[in-house]
Design an enzyme around this catalytic site. Structure first.
Site, PDB file in Angstrom:
ATOM      1  N   ASN A  55      42.001  41.698  45.177  1.00  0.00           N
ATOM      2  CA  ASN A  55      43.387  41.304  44.920  1.00  0.00           C
ATOM      3  C   ASN A  55      44.203  41.852  46.092  1.00  0.00           C
ATOM      4  O   ASN A  55      44.518  43.033  46.152  1.00  0.00           O
ATOM      5  CB  ASN A  55      43.837  41.912  43.592  1.00  0.00           C
ATOM      6  CG  ASN A  55      45.249  41.517  43.220  1.00  0.00           C
ATOM      7  OD1 ASN A  55      45.955  40.872  43.996  1.00  0.00           O
ATOM      8  ND2 ASN A  55      45.668  41.904  42.027  1.00  0.00           N
ATOM      9  N   ARG A  80      41.712  36.854  44.003  1.00  0.00           N
ATOM     10  CA  ARG A  80      42.848  36.443  43.189  1.00  0.00           C
ATOM     11  C   ARG A  80      43.896  35.816  44.111  1.00  0.00           C
ATOM     12  O   ARG A  80      44.356  36.444  45.067  1.00  0.00           O
ATOM     13  CB  ARG A  80      43.461  37.654  42.490  1.00  0.00           C
ATOM     14  CG  ARG A  80      44.666  37.258  41.685  1.00  0.00           C
ATOM     15  CD  ARG A  80      45.376  38.459  41.091  1.00  0.00           C
ATOM     16  NE  ARG A  80      46.520  37.995  40.321  1.00  0.00           N
ATOM     17  CZ  ARG A  80      47.571  38.752  40.046  1.00  0.00           C
ATOM     18  NH1 ARG A  80      47.617  40.004  40.452  1.00  0.00           N
ATOM     19  NH2 ARG A  80      48.573  38.273  39.338  1.00  0.00           N
ATOM     20  N   HIS A  88      50.029  34.659  35.996  1.00  0.00           N
ATOM     21  CA  HIS A  88      49.237  35.547  35.117  1.00  0.00           C
ATOM     22  C   HIS A  88      48.286  34.718  34.257  1.00  0.00           C
ATOM     23  O   HIS A  88      47.862  35.161  33.179  1.00  0.00           O
ATOM     24  CB  HIS A  88      50.122  36.370  34.147  1.00  0.00           C
ATOM     25  CG  HIS A  88      50.952  37.430  34.799  1.00  0.00           C
ATOM     26  ND1 HIS A  88      52.189  37.790  34.307  1.00  0.00           N
ATOM     27  CD2 HIS A  88      50.727  38.221  35.861  1.00  0.00           C
ATOM     28  CE1 HIS A  88      52.698  38.742  35.060  1.00  0.00           C
ATOM     29  NE2 HIS A  88      51.823  39.033  36.015  1.00  0.00           N
ATOM     30  N   ARG A 120      61.951  42.747  38.813  1.00  0.00           N
ATOM     31  CA  ARG A 120      62.445  41.361  38.905  1.00  0.00           C
ATOM     32  C   ARG A 120      63.400  41.060  37.764  1.00  0.00           C
ATOM     33  O   ARG A 120      63.187  41.496  36.625  1.00  0.00           O
ATOM     34  CB  ARG A 120      61.288  40.356  38.831  1.00  0.00           C
ATOM     35  CG  ARG A 120      60.370  40.420  40.020  1.00  0.00           C
ATOM     36  CD  ARG A 120      59.269  39.358  39.911  1.00  0.00           C
ATOM     37  NE  ARG A 120      58.053  39.885  40.484  1.00  0.00           N
ATOM     38  CZ  ARG A 120      56.829  39.628  40.040  1.00  0.00           C
ATOM     39  NH1 ARG A 120      56.642  38.819  39.015  1.00  0.00           N
ATOM     40  NH2 ARG A 120      55.787  40.163  40.632  1.00  0.00           N
ATOM     41  N   GLU A 166      41.580  41.159  34.181  1.00  0.00           N
ATOM     42  CA  GLU A 166      41.633  40.004  35.085  1.00  0.00           C
ATOM     43  C   GLU A 166      40.440  39.998  36.033  1.00  0.00           C
ATOM     44  O   GLU A 166      39.932  38.933  36.391  1.00  0.00           O
ATOM     45  CB  GLU A 166      42.953  40.019  35.867  1.00  0.00           C
ATOM     46  CG  GLU A 166      44.136  39.672  34.982  1.00  0.00           C
ATOM     47  CD  GLU A 166      45.481  40.058  35.565  1.00  0.00           C
ATOM     48  OE1 GLU A 166      45.805  41.268  35.549  1.00  0.00           O
ATOM     49  OE2 GLU A 166      46.208  39.177  36.032  1.00  0.00           O
TER      50      GLU A 166
END
Ligand code: ADP
Length: 385
Positions: free
Chosen positions: A10, A76, A165, A226, A369
């Site tokens: 990632n 990813r 996601h 965010r 993940e």
């Protein structure tokens, strides 16, 4: 059985997370994170140095990538745009297409592309597979995927709600179904992925029918840094009155907003301590986060019509009982009854936190993940795990 492993990478702008996963047992054989890539004080200049360092760490742990049964490297990639909606074997043409998507995800895709380039150079003999955060949401119903803006403009510039996601929402919805001992196809679910980035999804059977992130991962829930949903009018207003440039505004919304923007802290463990010491900014940041989360839960209960299960996942969702309590407090008439003792209890693996009689089952489901990406690689390459 011989060892098998998938190296999952990632690659972010200043960090490279890696995990060597055994896709059969689901265990992580090694994991690490090389941080501060390219920062002035760092000894890691670029992603190639970062990956070499990762290999050194693996070697120090006794893992030789040449003899560990490495089947694939899984990467990813945040944005697949309109082009990629399934795990994809990377070749030069795919890499060029991914480069072309960088406009859509300027913060996330360029470092992922960089990570792929470097990994293909250092591990040339192994298949490299790109797994996309947007893939699971590719078939969102048009009513959920479409922004109500000028259609021609949206088509020309590929503006739609993509969702992110996705690897986590898919994995958690599968785990929730497995926990309940029911096929996912027969369940209606809400998944709440609450980490530094946060998103919610409504899933009917095997298909997501709405999700909170949009063209970019900025839309939806209030996150660590965010803003999530905001009146788009704020952007023009800041541009005209505060004379802020568009990059500056975007940077503010992505990096200096959310809970951090309100409270000066984004780690919920520290935020809790601040609230307990009477810090009103921390309290406001937390309240705004919870209020938005409750609105999405309410919206998705309505979108689904009937809901069987709600799952909390990721750093906050898995570990913060107060967030879980406050997210669904007072929703008994909507069918959500928490068992407060279960909610406070710890434990590994998926677990139920709703009361036995609750019409909607509420679960904590740890996401993974890396494992989901590793298994995607294996099924693409035809070994089926
Ligand atoms: P990322 O989006 O970076 O993958 P994670 O899913 O790892 O994020 O979530 C990280 C966040 O989870 C931290 O910033 C922190 O707010 C929260 N978190 C982690 N552990 C706990 C805990 N024990 N209690 C409350 N919050 C936690």
């Amino acid at each position: 059985m011989a060892d098998s492993a998938v190296l999952v990478i990632n690659s972010g702008s200043s960090s490279l997370k890696y995990q060597l996963v055994d896709p059969d047992s689901g265990t992580a054989r090694a994991t690490g994170n090389v941080e501060s890539i390219g920062e002035p004080s760092s000894r890691v200049g670029d992603h190639e140095e970062a990956l070499r360092l990762a290999f050194e760490h693996l070697a120090e742990g006794g893992i030789d990538l040449k003899s560990c049964g490495l089947l694939a490297v899984g990467h990813r990639v945040v944005h697949g745009g309109n082009k990629f909606h399934a795990p994809t074997l990377v070749d030069d043409a795919v890499l060029a297409d991914l480069d072309g998507l960088s406009e859509l995800a300027p913060l996330h895709n360029p470092p992922a592309v960089q990570g792929i380039k470097v990994a293909r150079k250092l591990l040339p003999g192994v298949p490299h597979v790109a797994v996309f955060d947007t893939a699971f949401f590719h078939d969102l119903p048009p009513a959920a995927a479409t922004y109500a803006i000028d259609r021609d403009l949206a088509e020309r510039w590929q503006i739609r709600r993509y969702g992110f996601h996705g690897t986590s929402h898919r994995y958690v919805s599968e785990q929730a179904a497995a926990f309940l001992g029911r096929p996912r196809g027969g369940l209606k679910q809400i998944v709440l992925h609450l980490g530094n980035g946060a998103s919610a999804s409504a899933i009917a059977g095997n298909r997501p029918i709405d999700t909170s992130m949009g063209l970019t991962p900025l839309e939806g829930l209030v996150m660590g840094t965010r803003s999530g949903d905001i009146d788009p009018g704020v952007i023009g207003y800041l541009w005209r009155t505060a004379k802020m440039g568009v990059d500056e505004i975007e940077s503010m919304l992505n990096h200096r907003s959310g809970v951090w923007g309100l409270a000066g802290e984004r780690d919920f463990r520290k935020l809790r301590a601040m609230i307990e010491s009477g810090d009103s900014a921390a309290q406001l940041g937390y309240s705004v986060f919870i209020h938005r989360l409750r609105k999405y839960i309410g919206a998705y209960l309505a979108v689904l019509g009937h809901t069987d299960v709600i799952s909390f996942t990721a750093g906050i969702g898995e570990n913060d009982p107060a967030v879980r309590r406050d997210a669904v407090a007072g929703m008994e008439e909507l069918g959500i009854v928490l068992d407060q003792a279960r909610n406070l209890g710890a434990g590994k693996g998926a677990r139920q936190i709703s009361a036995d009689g609750s019409p909607i089952t509420v679960l904590v489901v740890p996401t993974d993940e890396e494992l989901a990406i590793a298994r995607d690689c294996v099924s693409l390459l035809g070994r089926g795990s």
